[in-house]
Design a protein around this motif. Structure first.
Motif, PDB file in Angstrom:
ATOM      1  N   LEU A 401     -24.397  -3.229   8.150  1.00 45.79           N
ATOM      2  CA  LEU A 401     -23.247  -4.008   8.596  1.00 45.79           C
ATOM      3  C   LEU A 401     -22.428  -4.380   7.370  1.00 45.79           C
ATOM      4  CD1 LEU A 401     -21.559  -5.657  10.591  1.00 45.79           C
ATOM      5  CD2 LEU A 401     -23.245  -7.489  10.383  1.00 45.79           C
ATOM      6  N   ILE A 402     -21.232  -3.833   7.287  1.00 40.32           N
ATOM      7  CA  ILE A 402     -20.330  -4.115   6.162  1.00 40.32           C
ATOM      8  C   ILE A 402     -19.283  -5.108   6.656  1.00 40.32           C
ATOM      9  CG2 ILE A 402     -18.779  -3.126   4.455  1.00 40.32           C
ATOM     10  CD1 ILE A 402     -20.160  -0.450   4.873  1.00 40.32           C
ATOM     11  N   ASN A 403     -19.188  -6.223   5.988  1.00 40.83           N
ATOM     12  CA  ASN A 403     -18.373  -7.334   6.474  1.00 40.83           C
ATOM     13  C   ASN A 403     -17.196  -7.607   5.540  1.00 40.83           C
ATOM     14  OD1 ASN A 403     -17.596  -9.547   7.977  1.00 40.83           O
ATOM     15  ND2 ASN A 403     -18.948 -10.944   6.887  1.00 40.83           N
ATOM     16  N   ASN A 404     -16.144  -8.105   6.146  1.00 37.72           N
ATOM     17  CA  ASN A 404     -15.037  -8.683   5.378  1.00 37.72           C
ATOM     18  C   ASN A 404     -14.358  -7.663   4.462  1.00 37.72           C
ATOM     19  OD1 ASN A 404     -13.477 -10.952   5.032  1.00 37.72           O
ATOM     20  ND2 ASN A 404     -14.647 -11.704   3.288  1.00 37.72           N
ATOM     21  N   ILE A 405     -14.034  -6.493   5.003  1.00 40.31           N
ATOM     22  CA  ILE A 405     -13.336  -5.482   4.218  1.00 40.31           C
ATOM     23  C   ILE A 405     -11.853  -5.511   4.582  1.00 40.31           C
ATOM     24  CG2 ILE A 405     -15.296  -3.961   3.857  1.00 40.31           C
ATOM     25  CD1 ILE A 405     -14.513  -2.419   6.312  1.00 40.31           C
ATOM     26  N   THR A 406     -11.049  -5.071   3.643  1.00 44.17           N
ATOM     27  CA  THR A 406      -9.598  -5.172   3.853  1.00 44.17           C
ATOM     28  C   THR A 406      -8.963  -3.849   4.255  1.00 44.17           C
ATOM     29  OG1 THR A 406      -9.269  -4.811   1.485  1.00 44.17           O
ATOM     30  CG2 THR A 406      -9.372  -7.096   2.248  1.00 44.17           C
ATOM     31  N   GLU A 407      -9.538  -2.730   3.790  1.00 46.05           N
ATOM     32  CA  GLU A 407      -8.931  -1.441   4.059  1.00 46.05           C
ATOM     33  C   GLU A 407      -9.983  -0.441   4.545  1.00 46.05           C
ATOM     34  OE1 GLU A 407      -6.695   0.073   0.827  1.00 46.05           O
ATOM     35  OE2 GLU A 407      -5.605  -1.790   0.458  1.00 46.05           O
ATOM     36  N   TYR A 408      -9.505   0.550   5.238  1.00 46.33           N
ATOM     37  CA  TYR A 408     -10.362   1.610   5.779  1.00 46.33           C
ATOM     38  C   TYR A 408     -11.125   2.323   4.673  1.00 46.33           C
ATOM     39  CZ  TYR A 408     -11.397   5.254   9.291  1.00 46.33           C
ATOM     40  OH  TYR A 408     -12.008   6.103  10.168  1.00 46.33           O
ATOM     41  N   ILE A 409     -10.462   2.519   3.535  1.00 43.15           N
ATOM     42  CA  ILE A 409     -11.074   3.258   2.436  1.00 43.15           C
ATOM     43  C   ILE A 409     -12.251   2.510   1.844  1.00 43.15           C
ATOM     44  CG2 ILE A 409      -9.583   2.281   0.668  1.00 43.15           C
ATOM     45  CD1 ILE A 409     -10.853   5.929   0.915  1.00 43.15           C
ATOM     46  N   ASP A 410     -12.284   1.174   1.999  1.00 42.55           N
ATOM     47  CA  ASP A 410     -13.398   0.393   1.450  1.00 42.55           C
ATOM     48  C   ASP A 410     -14.727   0.829   2.061  1.00 42.55           C
ATOM     49  OD1 ASP A 410     -11.579  -0.998  -0.022  1.00 42.55           O
ATOM     50  OD2 ASP A 410     -11.494  -2.731   1.313  1.00 42.55           O
ATOM     51  N   VAL A 411     -14.712   1.153   3.347  1.00 40.91           N
ATOM     52  CA  VAL A 411     -15.938   1.586   4.016  1.00 40.91           C
ATOM     53  C   VAL A 411     -16.427   2.892   3.408  1.00 40.91           C
ATOM     54  CG1 VAL A 411     -16.990   2.138   6.234  1.00 40.91           C
ATOM     55  CG2 VAL A 411     -15.142   0.469   6.122  1.00 40.91           C
ATOM     56  N   GLN A 412     -15.500   3.789   3.110  1.00 46.81           N
ATOM     57  CA  GLN A 412     -15.866   5.073   2.510  1.00 46.81           C
ATOM     58  C   GLN A 412     -16.506   4.865   1.143  1.00 46.81           C
ATOM     59  OE1 GLN A 412     -15.165   8.505   3.871  1.00 46.81           O
ATOM     60  NE2 GLN A 412     -16.865   8.611   2.427  1.00 46.81           N
ATOM     61  N   VAL A 413     -15.918   3.993   0.338  1.00 46.40           N
ATOM     62  CA  VAL A 413     -16.441   3.746  -1.019  1.00 46.40           C
ATOM     63  C   VAL A 413     -17.838   3.145  -0.952  1.00 46.40           C
ATOM     64  CG1 VAL A 413     -16.100   2.423  -3.132  1.00 46.40           C
ATOM     65  CG2 VAL A 413     -14.142   3.494  -2.005  1.00 46.40           C
ATOM     66  N   ILE A 414     -18.006   2.149  -0.081  1.00 47.53           N
ATOM     67  CA  ILE A 414     -19.310   1.492   0.046  1.00 47.53           C
ATOM     68  C   ILE A 414     -20.343   2.476   0.598  1.00 47.53           C
ATOM     69  CG2 ILE A 414     -20.566  -0.333   1.255  1.00 47.53           C
ATOM     70  CD1 ILE A 414     -17.968  -1.982   1.160  1.00 47.53           C
ATOM     71  N   SER A 415     -19.936   3.269   1.591  1.00 45.32           N
ATOM     72  CA  SER A 415     -20.858   4.232   2.189  1.00 45.32           C
ATOM     73  C   SER A 415     -21.302   5.276   1.172  1.00 45.32           C
ATOM     74  CB  SER A 415     -20.211   4.913   3.390  1.00 45.32           C
ATOM     75  OG  SER A 415     -19.882   3.971   4.394  1.00 45.32           O
ATOM     76  N   ASP A 416     -20.381   5.748   0.350  1.00 46.77           N
ATOM     77  CA  ASP A 416     -20.740   6.733  -0.673  1.00 46.77           C
ATOM     78  C   ASP A 416     -21.773   6.160  -1.638  1.00 46.77           C
ATOM     79  OD1 ASP A 416     -19.017   8.523   0.460  1.00 46.77           O
ATOM     80  OD2 ASP A 416     -17.389   8.193  -0.977  1.00 46.77           O
ATOM     81  N   LYS A 417     -21.622   4.882  -1.974  1.00 48.84           N
ATOM     82  CA  LYS A 417     -22.588   4.242  -2.874  1.00 48.84           C
ATOM     83  C   LYS A 417     -23.957   4.126  -2.201  1.00 48.84           C
ATOM     84  CE  LYS A 417     -23.449   0.062  -5.579  1.00 48.84           C
ATOM     85  NZ  LYS A 417     -22.966  -1.297  -5.929  1.00 48.84           N
ATOM     86  N   LEU A 418     -23.956   3.795  -0.913  1.00 46.63           N
ATOM     87  CA  LEU A 418     -25.222   3.679  -0.189  1.00 46.63           C
ATOM     88  C   LEU A 418     -25.931   5.026  -0.097  1.00 46.63           C
ATOM     89  CD1 LEU A 418     -24.145   1.319   2.744  1.00 46.63           C
ATOM     90  CD2 LEU A 418     -25.706   0.739   0.892  1.00 46.63           C
ATOM     91  N   LEU A 419     -25.175   6.057   0.238  1.00 40.51           N
ATOM     92  CA  LEU A 419     -25.778   7.373   0.427  1.00 40.51           C
ATOM     93  C   LEU A 419     -26.215   8.011  -0.888  1.00 40.51           C
ATOM     94  CD1 LEU A 419     -23.514   8.912   3.211  1.00 40.51           C
ATOM     95  CD2 LEU A 419     -25.498   7.436   3.416  1.00 40.51           C
ATOM     96  N   SER A 420     -25.710   7.494  -2.003  1.00 42.17           N
ATOM     97  CA  SER A 420     -26.108   8.048  -3.299  1.00 42.17           C
ATOM     98  C   SER A 420     -27.581   7.785  -3.596  1.00 42.17           C
ATOM     99  CB  SER A 420     -25.242   7.462  -4.418  1.00 42.17           C
ATOM    100  OG  SER A 420     -25.503   6.066  -4.581  1.00 42.17           O
ATOM    101  N   VAL A 421     -28.201   6.844  -2.886  1.00 41.55           N
ATOM    102  CA  VAL A 421     -29.626   6.572  -3.134  1.00 41.55           C
ATOM    103  C   VAL A 421     -30.482   7.764  -2.728  1.00 41.55           C
ATOM    104  CG1 VAL A 421     -29.233   4.111  -2.731  1.00 41.55           C
ATOM    105  CG2 VAL A 421     -30.132   5.517  -0.881  1.00 41.55           C
ATOM    106  N   PHE A 422     -29.959   8.629  -1.870  1.00 42.56           N
ATOM    107  CA  PHE A 422     -30.727   9.804  -1.445  1.00 42.56           C
ATOM    108  C   PHE A 422     -30.693  10.925  -2.479  1.00 42.56           C
ATOM    109  CE2 PHE A 422     -30.023   7.569   2.497  1.00 42.56           C
ATOM    110  CZ  PHE A 422     -31.216   7.757   3.185  1.00 42.56           C
ATOM    111  N   GLU A 423     -29.867  10.756  -3.518  1.00 41.17           N
ATOM    112  CA  GLU A 423     -29.847  11.755  -4.580  1.00 41.17           C
ATOM    113  C   GLU A 423     -31.066  11.637  -5.479  1.00 41.17           C
ATOM    114  OE1 GLU A 423     -26.202  11.114  -6.594  1.00 41.17           O
ATOM    115  OE2 GLU A 423     -24.927  11.597  -4.859  1.00 41.17           O
ATOM    116  N   GLN A 424     -31.708  10.469  -5.463  1.00 37.93           N
ATOM    117  CA  GLN A 424     -32.877  10.245  -6.315  1.00 37.93           C
ATOM    118  C   GLN A 424     -34.132  10.793  -5.637  1.00 37.93           C
ATOM    119  OE1 GLN A 424     -33.030   6.022  -7.346  1.00 37.93           O
ATOM    120  NE2 GLN A 424     -30.865   5.861  -6.801  1.00 37.93           N
TER     121      GLN A 424
END
Length: 736
Positions: A401-424
């Motif tokens: 649950l991502i809260n209090n975002i201002t723009e659509y692109i913020d979700v993409q940036v946060i999601s990319d950071k979350l999914l990067s954990v699978f690179e390890q």
């Protein structure tokens, strides 16, 4: 700071001892000088005294060193002795665990364990001692919590444990990581059975606990004159200790608006603290005796009910394996979050699903699977931005649950950071080391829905679209998911009646050997749609999954193929085996039963049928699908992996499933002629498959160069448009 350091320097024992030693030496020297110089002693005595002087100093020094050393030894051993004495008499058992291979074992335990648990130190250090003495009803839950505990810096949980006498006690187990390597864990066990009112091994312990109700008699001045044993146990004080005391001095009302005095007829929730500093919560009722001025106070202990309530809430709102809040927790807290969200802000739900989790647990077991989920959960929590929250959606799925975002692109940036954990790389132990990928989908509030259930549904739909589109480690937004077109809706409606209208037809593509002789065929379903023309199975079959159309079509395909194969056998055709493509939705017990019926009616077909399952479908396979594949193999149906080399751990399938043949994916064949690396990969795949006793077929051969290369690499069978595309039976040529 120690007491020695608190004293003035001139009062410290060390300095005083040294000063005493120096004083003795100086005094001895002075005495010997005076005696030798001023006393009238014979010359030989004076000479002897002068020679003895250094030896006297040495003897005194040795005596001082021995006494001083023993004093310091006693001084330094005192804390150790105090600690040892404390551990032997403490109600808490301390221990250290060491990792041995994949398990932890008790390496050291305090000596009071024998007194408190009844087991010797050697018994406690034995392998599987802890597991074997867990309460059977608690064992699965406790083991899952223990797995989670060793992954966290500090963890506390409670369970029932068997005493050496045979009865069960409640243990509070607290563990913490002792080093970064994760090989040593320190912890403590505390017997908390006294916090429970019913025996720990009672069959009703998990359901309910007995009420403990105590009574106190109050005199006409509202002071305690007598309390019974239950009242004593609740408040932790004896009758003599509370006699003459006012109830208001022992108990405190929970609600401050209540009066400070306990009036007759009132029912109050009260709290208190015992002498051992443990707290309790109870319900108090004060009643007036009819014949006297005395009062009777009834106190009902609510402590365990509160504890049990919080435990039930914890279990109901949190996932057992990861400890994360679950979907119920999300749905109940979502409205509160949305109500506090400013009008110009957005919220998002991101559903993350692990693609290979079923294969992982099948290969390494459920224990490694649980550890993998806990590691991923911890990594995702560390990657969460402030204000976001991670939930478990069960099994191999998480929701952020991502809260209090201002723009659509913020979700993409946060999601990319979350999914990067699978690179390890995930390293569970020396045998279980692997990379995982995920599929992720996102929905946005309020664009995709106004409540949590709708947003969860939308984010899951986007996640499934990502999975079917093979978009690993990338988030797909529900807004970007292609909505059904008019054509798709029309196909979904028309497919339900296509079989009855006899619009379906079987096409066949020959499979050839290295001498270009036909040896087998692949059956391919086609639909003669009255409006859209000839359609391949990939264009329409997914629309048949609703209702019974898919099952009916599957049975019709099997029947048509069996009839055609029987006809070819009668005609002595070179086609000895026909393979049928199946989706995971079709792999069911019904299908295996239909195969068994067809073989019973046509025994001559034994060994002539095969099924083709895509490698992507095996990624999504569960135990039921795996069971169906095993049943079909036992019937003599050959199992072929289609699109081999495109999925996760392709070679693992050779060991996990009863595979007879693999088909090298056409995308690898297509790049053979201009990519040497692809040639080496395909050569390695062919070599390993052959060593495993698995036949190899190359599909998608479209030119002579591809055929020449595939034959050079060791693949002896192939199919493709170079010789013969898929055609109806009547249009097949050069079968001889």
């Amino acid at each position: 700071m120690s007491k020695q350091q608190d004293k003035p320097w001139y009062q410290r024992s060390t300095l005083r001892s040294v000063a005493l030693y120096v004083t003795l030496i100086v005094a001895m020297e002075a005495i010997m000088i005076v005696v030798s110089e001023w006393a009238s002693l014979p010359d030989d005595v004076t000479l002897w005294l002068r020679h003895a002087q250094p030896w006297v100093v040495i003897v005194l020094s040795v005596i001082f060193i021995v006494i001083y050393g023993r004093s310091w030894q006693k001084h330094y051993r005192r804390p150790t002795d105090l600690l040892s004495d404390y551990l032997e008499n403490s109600p808490t058992i301390h221990f250290e665990l060491r990792r041995e291979n994949d398990n932890f074992r008790v390496h050291w335990v305090s000596k009071n364990a024998e007194k408190l648990l009844g087991y010797s130190v050697d018994e406690i250090k034995a392998s599987n001692w802890w597991f074997n003495h867990l309460h059977p009803a608690d064992r699965n839950t406790v083991v899952k919590k223990a797995i989670r505990g060793v992954e966290e810096p500090e963890f506390l949980y409670e369970y029932r444990f068997q005493h050496a006498d045979g009865h069960y006690i409640w243990i509070r187990d607290q563990i913490r990581q002792d080093d970064d390597s994760g090989k040593r864990i320190k912890g403590s066990w505390l017997n908390i059975s006294t916090e429970f009112n019913s025996p720990a091994d009672s069959p009703n312990t998990e359901i309910s606990q007995h009420f403990m109700i105590g009574q106190a008699e109050l005199d006409n001045e509202r002071r305690v004159s007598h309390i019974d044993k239950h009242f004593e146990k609740i408040i932790g004080l004896s009758n003599d200790e509370v006699k003459g005391t006012r109830l208001e001095d022992i108990l405190t009302p929970v609600h401050s608006q209540k009066s400070a005095t306990f009036e007759p007829g009132e029912t109050l929730a009260v709290v208190g603290r015992r002498k051992d500093f443990t707290r309790f919560k109870a319900q108090l009722i004060v009643k007036q005796c009819d014949k006297t001025d005395r009062l009777i106070a009834c106190l009902a202990d609510l402590s365990h009910i509160e504890q049990q309530y919080h435990q039930l809430v914890q279990e109901a709102y949190h996932d057992e394996t990861t400890g994360l809040p679950n979907l119920r927790n999300l749905h109940e807290s979502f409205n509160e979050l949305i109500n506090s969200l400013p009008d110009d802000r957005l919220a998002a739900l991101v559903t993350i699903n692990i693609n290979q989790f079923y294969q992982l647990t099948k290969r390494y077991g459920g224990l490694v699977g649980a550890q993998a989920l806990q590691r991923i959960a911890r990594r995702l929590k560390e990657a969460l931005p402030f204000g976001s929250k991670l939930y478990s959606a069960g099994n191999d799925e998480f929701i952020v649950l991502i809260n209090n975002i201002t723009e659509y692109i913020d979700v993409q940036v946060i999601s990319d950071k979350l999914l990067s954990v699978f690179e390890q790389k995930l390293v569970i132990n020396h045998d279980a080391q692997f990379h995982l990928t995920c599929s992720a989908g996102a929905s946005i509030y309020p664009l995709d829905g106004y409540d949590s259930e709708q947003l969860v549904t939308q984010s899951r739909a986007a996640m499934l679209a990502a999975r079917h589109g093979h978009a690993s480690n990338a988030v797909i937004f529900q807004q970007d998911v292609e909505q059904p077109s008019h054509t798709q809706l029309q196909l979904a409606e028309d497919i339900q009646s296509a079989l009855q209208k006899q619009q379906l037809e079987m096409f066949y593509q020959p499979i050839l050997d290295d001498q270009r002789r036909v040896v087998a065929a692949e059956a391919l379903l086609r639909w003669h749609h009255p409006e859209f023309g000839l359609l391949s199975a990939g264009e329409f079959l997914r629309h048949a999954e609703h209702g019974n159309a898919l099952t009916e079509i599957g049975f019709w395909v099997l029947s048509s193929v069996c009839n055609q194969l029987a006809q070819w056998q009668d005609d002595n055709s070179p086609i000895k085996r026909v393979s049928i493509n199946l989706s995971t939705s079709q792999l069911s017990s019904q299908l295996s039963s239909e195969f068994a019926r067809q073989l019973a009616d046509n025994p001559e077909l034994q060994g002539g049928l095969a099924i083709e399952v895509s490698e992507g479908a095996l990624n999504e396979a569960d135990e039921a699908i795996n069971g169906t594949i095993q049943q079909l193999s036992q019937l003599g149906i050959a199992v072929i992996i289609d699109d081999f080399g495109t999925g996760f751990s392709s070679l693992n399938y050779l060991a996990d499933y009863p595979i007879d043949t693999v088909k090298i994916d056409r995308s690898l064949v297509r790049s053979l002629t201009d990519n040497e690396r692809t040639q080496r990969i395909v050569a390695a795949m062919i070599k390993i498959a052959k060593e495993a006793g698995v036949e190899v077929i190359a599909e998608g051969i479209e030119n002579e160069k591809q055929l020449e290369l595939i034959l050079q690499l060791g693949c002896q069978k192939w199919q493709g448009h170079l010789i013969h595309p898929a055609k109806p039976v009547g249009e097949l040529i050069n079968l001889d």
